[in-house]
Scaffold this active site. Structure first.
Site, PDB file in Angstrom:
ATOM      1  N   HIS A 118      10.235  -4.893  -2.147  1.00  0.00           N
ATOM      2  CA  HIS A 118       9.953  -5.087  -3.577  1.00  0.00           C
ATOM      3  C   HIS A 118       9.620  -3.778  -4.291  1.00  0.00           C
ATOM      4  O   HIS A 118       9.043  -3.785  -5.382  1.00  0.00           O
ATOM      5  CB  HIS A 118       8.808  -6.093  -3.771  1.00  0.00           C
ATOM      6  CG  HIS A 118       9.212  -7.502  -3.471  1.00  0.00           C
ATOM      7  ND1 HIS A 118       8.318  -8.527  -3.266  1.00  0.00           N
ATOM      8  CD2 HIS A 118      10.443  -8.072  -3.341  1.00  0.00           C
ATOM      9  CE1 HIS A 118       8.972  -9.652  -3.026  1.00  0.00           C
ATOM     10  NE2 HIS A 118      10.262  -9.397  -3.054  1.00  0.00           N
ATOM     11  N   CYS A 155      13.072  10.926 -18.435  1.00  0.00           N
ATOM     12  CA  CYS A 155      13.971  11.292 -17.340  1.00  0.00           C
ATOM     13  C   CYS A 155      14.453  12.738 -17.526  1.00  0.00           C
ATOM     14  O   CYS A 155      14.975  13.085 -18.593  1.00  0.00           O
ATOM     15  CB  CYS A 155      15.159  10.335 -17.323  1.00  0.00           C
ATOM     16  SG  CYS A 155      16.437  10.831 -16.155  1.00  0.00           S
ATOM     17  N   ASN A 221      -2.628 -16.154   8.859  1.00  0.00           N
ATOM     18  CA  ASN A 221      -2.909 -16.461   7.453  1.00  0.00           C
ATOM     19  C   ASN A 221      -4.113 -17.410   7.413  1.00  0.00           C
ATOM     20  O   ASN A 221      -4.141 -18.357   8.193  1.00  0.00           O
ATOM     21  CB  ASN A 221      -1.680 -17.137   6.820  1.00  0.00           C
ATOM     22  CG  ASN A 221      -1.721 -17.118   5.301  1.00  0.00           C
ATOM     23  OD1 ASN A 221      -2.748 -17.456   4.698  1.00  0.00           O
ATOM     24  ND2 ASN A 221      -0.617 -16.748   4.687  1.00  0.00           N
ATOM     25  N   ALA A 239      -6.106 -11.358   8.668  1.00  0.00           N
ATOM     26  CA  ALA A 239      -5.293 -10.367   9.377  1.00  0.00           C
ATOM     27  C   ALA A 239      -6.156  -9.256   9.965  1.00  0.00           C
ATOM     28  O   ALA A 239      -5.944  -8.823  11.095  1.00  0.00           O
ATOM     29  CB  ALA A 239      -4.258  -9.778   8.422  1.00  0.00           C
TER      30      ALA A 239
HETATM   31  P1  NAD Z   1       0.902 -14.153  -2.202  1.00  0.00           P
HETATM   32  O1  NAD Z   1      -0.138 -13.670  -3.156  1.00  0.00           O
HETATM   33  O2  NAD Z   1       1.880 -15.167  -2.648  1.00  0.00           O
HETATM   34  O3  NAD Z   1       0.220 -14.747  -0.885  1.00  0.00           O
HETATM   35  C1  NAD Z   1      -0.757 -14.045  -0.195  1.00  0.00           C
HETATM   36  C2  NAD Z   1      -0.992 -14.763   1.114  1.00  0.00           C
HETATM   37  O4  NAD Z   1      -1.944 -14.016   1.840  1.00  0.00           O
HETATM   38  C3  NAD Z   1      -1.547 -16.185   0.967  1.00  0.00           C
HETATM   39  O5  NAD Z   1      -0.798 -17.073   1.775  1.00  0.00           O
HETATM   40  C4  NAD Z   1      -2.985 -16.045   1.470  1.00  0.00           C
HETATM   41  O6  NAD Z   1      -3.438 -17.236   2.130  1.00  0.00           O
HETATM   42  C5  NAD Z   1      -2.843 -14.905   2.455  1.00  0.00           C
HETATM   43  N1  NAD Z   1      -4.075 -14.159   2.705  1.00  0.00           N
HETATM   44  C6  NAD Z   1      -5.146 -13.987   1.901  1.00  0.00           C
HETATM   45  N2  NAD Z   1      -6.080 -13.238   2.516  1.00  0.00           N
HETATM   46  C7  NAD Z   1      -5.589 -12.932   3.745  1.00  0.00           C
HETATM   47  C8  NAD Z   1      -6.080 -12.184   4.853  1.00  0.00           C
HETATM   48  N3  NAD Z   1      -7.280 -11.597   4.825  1.00  0.00           N
HETATM   49  N4  NAD Z   1      -5.309 -12.084   5.960  1.00  0.00           N
HETATM   50  C9  NAD Z   1      -4.091 -12.687   6.015  1.00  0.00           C
HETATM   51  N5  NAD Z   1      -3.567 -13.406   4.996  1.00  0.00           N
HETATM   52  C10 NAD Z   1      -4.312 -13.517   3.870  1.00  0.00           C
HETATM   53  O7  NAD Z   1       1.595 -12.862  -1.666  1.00  0.00           O
HETATM   54  P2  NAD Z   1       3.066 -12.639  -1.159  1.00  0.00           P
HETATM   55  O8  NAD Z   1       3.453 -13.743  -0.236  1.00  0.00           O
HETATM   56  O9  NAD Z   1       3.086 -11.250  -0.670  1.00  0.00           O
HETATM   57  O10 NAD Z   1       3.972 -12.761  -2.488  1.00  0.00           O
HETATM   58  C11 NAD Z   1       3.548 -12.335  -3.762  1.00  0.00           C
HETATM   59  C12 NAD Z   1       4.327 -11.211  -4.401  1.00  0.00           C
HETATM   60  O11 NAD Z   1       3.432 -10.362  -5.124  1.00  0.00           O
HETATM   61  C13 NAD Z   1       4.973 -10.295  -3.411  1.00  0.00           C
HETATM   62  O12 NAD Z   1       6.111  -9.737  -3.963  1.00  0.00           O
HETATM   63  C14 NAD Z   1       3.916  -9.224  -3.247  1.00  0.00           C
HETATM   64  O13 NAD Z   1       4.417  -8.016  -2.831  1.00  0.00           O
HETATM   65  C15 NAD Z   1       3.368  -9.065  -4.644  1.00  0.00           C
HETATM   66  N6  NAD Z   1       1.968  -8.585  -4.565  1.00  0.00           N
HETATM   67  C16 NAD Z   1       1.746  -7.390  -3.932  1.00  0.00           C
HETATM   68  C17 NAD Z   1       0.453  -6.929  -3.770  1.00  0.00           C
HETATM   69  C18 NAD Z   1       0.253  -5.622  -3.039  1.00  0.00           C
HETATM   70  O14 NAD Z   1       1.127  -4.736  -3.091  1.00  0.00           O
HETATM   71  N7  NAD Z   1      -0.854  -5.450  -2.295  1.00  0.00           N
HETATM   72  C19 NAD Z   1      -0.622  -7.686  -4.233  1.00  0.00           C
HETATM   73  C20 NAD Z   1      -0.349  -8.896  -4.904  1.00  0.00           C
HETATM   74  C21 NAD Z   1       0.971  -9.343  -5.047  1.00  0.00           C
HETATM   75 ZN    ZN Z   2      18.018   9.200 -16.583  1.00  0.00          ZN
END
Ligand code: NAD
Ligand code: ZN
Length: 255
Positions: A118, A155, A221, A239
């Site tokens: 992403h 740019c 999870n 995790a």
């Molecule tokens: P999501 O927010 O949909 O889901 C997060 C998942 O993590 C949930 O199922 C939750 O139960 C679980 N979770 C919460 N705490 C946890 C822990 N301590 N250990 C393990 N699991 C835990 O996130 P997604 O599935 O990655 O999808 C959302 C989209 O948003 C993605 O594209 C993601 O990259 C983006 N996003 C990225 C960030 C980041 O870069 N850190 C943060 C928020 C959202």
């Molecule tokens: Zn350009």
């Protein structure tokens, strides 16, 4: 807690894919999408900061919001889950980290060649030509206390405005990275699925692909997901707690 079968599988795997989502960074204090208490995505207006159409309506708002988000992540530290994943790569012939996260916490704890399907918060690209760059740490370190409008970079090749190089809603995933992620997911010996709700497609299809190919899988999870009963080993917990224990059960104490 871990079966002998799983320990042996982990010890003997030639290629492990670690597929991560926002949950792997939750214990570092980077909120997940569903974590409404914590601020980063509070007042998150999907249109304004998650689509190119919204960005074009007010580029300074979008650019300023990302400058702030980038700095918030800069202030966080990787957690034991990121560290255990980086350590795993030192024990096995091949570990491919495929992340949906736009943060750089895997890299900051030593993981190499992370596939960011992403995109990445620290990367920017031109809206019109192919120019891409990574912002220097010195710039990301500049304090941004709250999201405020800030004119986008220009740019250097075509003088158009730049945008964050992250995948917004409705956009394709970067094709070369996505291709590598799909291949790794279908060819690995073991997939670890860490902290992803599995609701965002096509990203979530990587876990489906491994399961369909009958590749052994581990999910960590704290909450239920749609693949709880489809993975080989399902661990309900954080995790940052379970991954280090799994690593130590297979390889002894982490460095
Ligand atoms: P999501 O927010 O949909 O889901 C997060 C998942 O993590 C949930 O199922 C939750 O139960 C679980 N979770 C919460 N705490 C946890 C822990 N301590 N250990 C393990 N699991 C835990 O996130 P997604 O599935 O990655 O999808 C959302 C989209 O948003 C993605 O594209 C993601 O990259 C983006 N996003 C990225 C960030 C980041 O870069 N850190 C943060 C928020 C959202
Ligand atoms: Zn350009």
């Amino acid at each position: 807690m871990f079966s002998e079968n799983l320990i042996q599988k982990l010890q003997n795997s030639k290629h492990v894919v670690v597929f991560t989502g926002a949950g792997v960074s939750a214990e570092s204090g980077v909120p997940t999408f569903r974590d409404v208490e914590n601020g980063l995505w509070e007042n998150f207006d999907v249109m304004k900061i998650g689509t190119e159409q919204g960005y074009l309506q007010d580029p300074s708002f979008g650019w300023g919001w990302y400058e702030w988000a980038r700095h918030q992540v800069f202030l966080k530290q990787p957690n034991p889950a990121h560290y255990a994943i980086a350590q795993l790569a030192e024990k096995l012939p091949k570990v491919t980290v495929v992340t949906q996260n736009v943060d750089d916490l895997h890299e900051r704890d030593g993981s190499l060649d992370v596939l960011h399907i992403h995109g990445a918060l620290n990367d920017v690209c031109c809206l019109y030509c192919d120019y891409k760059s990574t912002l220097p740490q010195s710039r990301i370190a500049i304090e941004v206390e709250q999201p405020i409008s800030s004119p986008p970079d220009i740019c250097p090749l075509c003088s158009s405005i730049m945008r964050p190089h992250v995948v917004w809603f409705g956009e394709n995933l970067p094709s070369d990275i996505w291709q590598k992620a799909k291949e790794a997911s279908e060819q690995c010996d073991l997939m670890l699925i860490i902290g992803t709700s599995g609701l965002i497609y096509p990203a979530a299809s990587l876990a489906d692909r491994a399961i369909y190919k009958k590749i052994e899988s581990v999910q960590i999870n704290p909450d239920a997901t749609d693949i709880d009963t489809l993975v080989t080993h399902n661990f309900r917990g954080k995790a940052g707690e379970i991954l280090p224990l799994l690593f130590e059960a297979a390889f002894g104490e982490m460095k």
